[in-house]
Design a protein around this motif. Structure first.
Motif, short mmCIF file in Angstrom:
data_model
loop_
_atom_site.label_atom_id
_atom_site.label_comp_id
_atom_site.label_asym_id
_atom_site.label_seq_id
_atom_site.Cartn_x
_atom_site.Cartn_y
_atom_site.Cartn_z
N SER A 194 0.84 -1.19 0.00
CA SER A 194 0.00 0.00 0.00
C SER A 194 0.88 1.25 0.00
O SER A 194 2.09 1.19 0.27
CB SER A 194 -0.91 0.02 1.23
N LEU A 195 0.28 2.39 -0.30
CA LEU A 195 1.00 3.66 -0.28
C LEU A 195 1.50 3.97 1.12
O LEU A 195 2.62 4.47 1.30
CB LEU A 195 0.06 4.77 -0.79
N SER A 196 0.70 3.66 2.13
CA SER A 196 1.10 3.92 3.52
C SER A 196 2.33 3.09 3.90
O SER A 196 3.25 3.59 4.55
CB SER A 196 -0.06 3.62 4.46
N GLU A 197 2.32 1.81 3.52
CA GLU A 197 3.47 0.96 3.83
C GLU A 197 4.73 1.48 3.16
O GLU A 197 5.82 1.49 3.77
CB GLU A 197 3.20 -0.47 3.39
N ALA A 198 4.61 1.90 1.90
CA ALA A 198 5.78 2.44 1.20
C ALA A 198 6.27 3.71 1.89
O ALA A 198 7.49 3.92 2.05
CB ALA A 198 5.42 2.74 -0.24
N ARG B 139 5.93 4.58 5.10
CA ARG B 139 6.58 4.23 6.38
C ARG B 139 8.00 3.73 6.15
O ARG B 139 8.91 4.02 6.93
CB ARG B 139 5.76 3.18 7.11
N THR B 140 8.21 2.95 5.08
CA THR B 140 9.54 2.43 4.78
C THR B 140 10.50 3.55 4.38
O THR B 140 11.64 3.61 4.85
CB THR B 140 9.46 1.39 3.65
N LEU B 141 10.03 4.47 3.55
CA LEU B 141 10.90 5.52 3.03
C LEU B 141 11.23 6.59 4.07
O LEU B 141 12.33 7.17 4.05
CB LEU B 141 10.25 6.17 1.81
N PHE B 142 10.29 6.85 4.97
CA PHE B 142 10.47 7.95 5.93
C PHE B 142 10.62 7.45 7.36
O PHE B 142 10.34 8.18 8.31
CB PHE B 142 9.29 8.93 5.83
N ALA B 143 11.07 6.23 7.54
CA ALA B 143 11.15 5.63 8.88
C ALA B 143 12.08 6.40 9.81
O ALA B 143 11.76 6.60 11.00
CB ALA B 143 11.62 4.17 8.76
N ALA B 144 13.22 6.88 9.31
CA ALA B 144 14.20 7.53 10.20
C ALA B 144 13.73 8.88 10.71
O ALA B 144 14.10 9.31 11.81
CB ALA B 144 15.53 7.69 9.45
N SER B 145 12.92 9.60 9.93
CA SER B 145 12.51 10.95 10.33
C SER B 145 11.15 10.98 10.99
O SER B 145 10.67 12.06 11.38
CB SER B 145 12.49 11.86 9.09
N ARG B 146 10.49 9.84 11.15
CA ARG B 146 9.14 9.82 11.74
C ARG B 146 9.14 10.41 13.15
O ARG B 146 8.24 11.17 13.52
CB ARG B 146 8.61 8.38 11.79
N ALA B 147 10.13 10.06 13.98
CA ALA B 147 10.14 10.49 15.40
C ALA B 147 10.36 11.99 15.54
O ALA B 147 10.02 12.57 16.58
CB ALA B 147 11.21 9.72 16.16
N ARG C 33 9.01 14.32 13.56
CA ARG C 33 7.95 15.10 12.92
C ARG C 33 6.69 15.09 13.77
O ARG C 33 6.35 14.08 14.41
CB ARG C 33 7.61 14.53 11.54
N SER C 34 5.99 16.23 13.72
CA SER C 34 4.71 16.29 14.45
C SER C 34 3.63 15.56 13.67
O SER C 34 2.72 14.97 14.24
CB SER C 34 4.30 17.75 14.67
N SER C 35 3.70 15.58 12.34
CA SER C 35 2.74 14.87 11.51
C SER C 35 3.42 13.64 10.93
O SER C 35 4.55 13.71 10.46
CB SER C 35 2.26 15.77 10.37
N THR C 36 2.72 12.51 10.99
CA THR C 36 3.30 11.26 10.49
C THR C 36 2.47 10.69 9.35
O THR C 36 2.32 9.49 9.21
CB THR C 36 3.40 10.23 11.63
N ASN C 37 1.88 11.56 8.53
CA ASN C 37 1.11 11.10 7.39
C ASN C 37 2.07 10.79 6.24
O ASN C 37 2.26 11.58 5.31
CB ASN C 37 0.08 12.17 6.97
N ASP C 38 2.71 9.63 6.36
CA ASP C 38 3.73 9.24 5.38
C ASP C 38 3.13 9.06 3.99
O ASP C 38 3.80 9.33 2.98
CB ASP C 38 4.43 7.95 5.82
N ALA C 39 1.91 8.56 3.92
CA ALA C 39 1.28 8.33 2.61
C ALA C 39 1.11 9.64 1.87
O ALA C 39 1.39 9.74 0.66
CB ALA C 39 -0.07 7.63 2.79
N ASP C 40 0.64 10.69 2.58
CA ASP C 40 0.44 11.98 1.93
C ASP C 40 1.77 12.58 1.50
O ASP C 40 1.89 13.17 0.42
CB ASP C 40 -0.28 12.94 2.90
N ARG C 41 2.80 12.42 2.34
CA ARG C 41 4.13 12.94 2.01
C ARG C 41 4.68 12.26 0.74
O ARG C 41 5.23 12.92 -0.15
CB ARG C 41 5.07 12.71 3.20
N LEU C 42 4.50 10.93 0.66
CA LEU C 42 4.98 10.20 -0.51
C LEU C 42 4.18 10.57 -1.75
O LEU C 42 4.73 10.72 -2.85
CB LEU C 42 4.89 8.69 -0.27
N ARG C 43 2.87 10.74 -1.59
CA ARG C 43 2.03 11.12 -2.73
C ARG C 43 2.48 12.45 -3.33
O ARG C 43 2.57 12.61 -4.55
CB ARG C 43 0.57 11.21 -2.28
#
Length: 533
Positions: free
Chosen positions: A487-491, A493-501, A503-513
């Protein structure tokens, strides 16, 4: 072991007649078949018009049982409206033979032509000559003096007949059906291809020599080889099996064993005898695809097997026999392989008697439409679900499929896969324009990747060349992650795993889109990419 002898014949309504004791003083041709000590009949297939001559047929059957009790007599009710009508007699006999279960590997067959009208005799000959009947003609003659126990004489003969227009038309129709079989029922329009099929049909029915099919991958070599086998099977020329192997899959020590078999104990792990592919194809057809991939040792033994019908299995000290017909396929230039020392020139000479090059799909643009219909009909039949194009979608797909932009690298395999995708995704059994546009984009990407391009070349086309190297490397890695993710969300999370902690927003799917959108891409396009490309 003696082979069984089976005779086909028609009841002689005049020559076989007789019901009183005096009939035994008369020479009767059907009865004489069971009186020859040097020609033992195991089975007699007697064609009878039961409505008019059933009583006479029973007398003949009973008398035959007295003189040759070991012969099985089978009667077949055969009605001829006009025994002098060539077309009607031929059709009746043709249909009878077509439904008969011949076993030419175990039995010898004869047609008794002494009984029946002259028209029937001519039709029997034509059926034997065209191999609809896999046997020979048998003529019986009365003794010089009748009244004794002399059964007369018999001879196995050929006839020389003139042509008859209506029967010739039936032969012409049969040849058209044979060629249609070789083309899988596809109404091909390419004149050169159709001429090639005509010659292959002639060669297939008249020759047992090897045949070499050349052409690119996916051009239909394997399919044509199967159709040649089916044609020869219908004409009772090959009682054996169709055996197929891609020589590119035969590697190392196992190649020799796979082809020629081995004896128990030939090498470590050989716990039992193995027949091998050549013996499995005995009395049948062996198709060796990509024959140019065979090693020189295998080529040498194959040549011996072709010339002598004998060869030794691996580890064996005695030859085994196999009488097979060979069709070889290749997408290589075997003449060049000979020049490089990778293929035996004597084997190529043996294969090169009947050589045909199958053109790729792009070389036959006029045949794309009938093949498209064939593939769609086949999918519908196999899935039990009717699928069709709407008019605009069909026209758009054919415009692309027959254009210079359509590479058809995989030839008919590409076309078949393309039809399968569209038919599977079609809503309510209709392939619409949007689905065709999506499939065209997929084919373009597929062919660009096969041409040696990167994933980005497949996705972006010429626009990929305008990217900075930094962006290319980063984007290509992101695309590979997307192609492997569910899924887009899984992709994301994989690409932005190191910077998740951080960030205040963790909408990785929207960032990748948003990242993909910078390059004109979206999730639907990148998820279908082959990550290994």
């Amino acid at each position: 072991m003696r082979r069984r002898q089976v005779i086909f014949g028609m009841l002689g309504t005049q020559l076989d007649a007789g019901s009183g004791p005096g009939r035994w003083e008369k020479w009767r041709p059907t009865i004489s078949l069971g009186q020859h000590e040097d020609f033992l009949v195991d089975q007699l297939e007697l064609l009878v018009d039961e409505r008019r001559y059933g009583k006479l047929a029973q007398i003949v059957q009973d008398d035959f049982a007295q003189i040759s009790p070991d012969t099985a007599v089978r009667r077949h009710d055969t009605y001829l409206a006009d025994p002098w009508d060539f077309e009607g007699v031929y059709a009746t006999l043709h249909d009878f033979l077509r439904g008969y279960a011949f076993r030419p590997e175990d039995e010898d067959y004869y047609i008794h032509i002494t009984t029946g009208s002259h028209v029937a005799q001519i039709c029997w000959f034509l059926l034997a000559e065209s191999r609809h009947f896999p046997g020979r003609l048998l003529q019986t003659s009365p003794p010089r003096k009748q009244g004794g126990s002399d059964p007369g004489s018999f001879a196995i003969i050929d006839l020389d007949l003139s042509r008859y227009d209506r029967i010739a038309q039936r032969f012409a129709q049969q040849r058209l059906e044979d060629r249609d079989l070789l083309k899988s029922g596809i109404a091909t329009r390419n004149a050169a291809f159709n001429r090639m099929i005509e010659q292959i049909e002639t060669v297939a029915t008249r020759s047992k020599a090897p045949m070499l099919l050349m052409g690119p991958t996916g051009a239909g070599k394997s399919q044509l080889a199967k159709r040649v086998f089916e044609l020869k099977k219908l004409k009772h020329q090959l009682p054996g099996r169709f055996v197929e192997v891609n020589c590119a899959t035969l590697r190392g020590d196992g190649a020799m064993s796979a082809l020629f078999g081995h004896v128990k104990g030939a090498y470590t792990g050989a716990g039992s005898d193995r027949a091998g592919l050549l013996r499995s194809a005995d009395r049948g057809l062996l198709f060796l695809d990509e024959i140019g991939e065979l090693g020189l040792d295998e080529q040498a033994l194959l040549l011996r097997a072709l010339e002598e019908k004998r060869f030794p299995p691996v580890g064996g000290d005695k030859d085994v026999e196999s009488d097979f017909q060979l069709i070889a396929g290749t997408n290589r230039d075997l003449q060049d392989a000979v020049a490089r020392g990778r293929f035996r020139d004597d084997l190529l000479a043996r294969l090169n008697l009947w050589t045909y090059r199958l053109p790729g799909l792009a070389e036959r643009p006029e045949d794309i439409e009938p093949n498209l219909d064939f593939e769609l009909e086949r999918w519908s039949r196999e899935q039990g679900q009717r699928v069709a194009f709407n008019r605009e979608a069909r026209a758009r797909y054919l415009r692309f499929a027959t254009s210079a932009d359509a590479r058809w690298r995989g030839n008919f395999r590409d076309l078949g896969a393309s039809v399968m995708r569209m038919a599977t995704l079609a809503d309510a059994g209709r392939i619409q324009v949007a689905l065709v546009d999506e499939e065209i984009a997929r084919l373009r990407a597929l062919w660009r990747t096969h041409d040696g391009g990167t994933l980005l070349d497949a996705l972006l086309g010429d626009e990929a060349a305008s990217l900075d190297r930094f962006d290319r490397v980063q984007l290509e890695d992101a695309v590979r992650v997307c192609a492997r993710a569910k899924s887009l969300s899984e992709a994301g999370r994989t690409l932005f795993a190191a910077s998740r902690a951080r960030r205040s927003s963790t909408n990785d799917a929207d960032r990748l889109r948003k990242y993909l959108a910078r390059f004109g891409l979206d999730w639907e396009r990148v998820r279908d990419v082959d990550p290994a490309g």
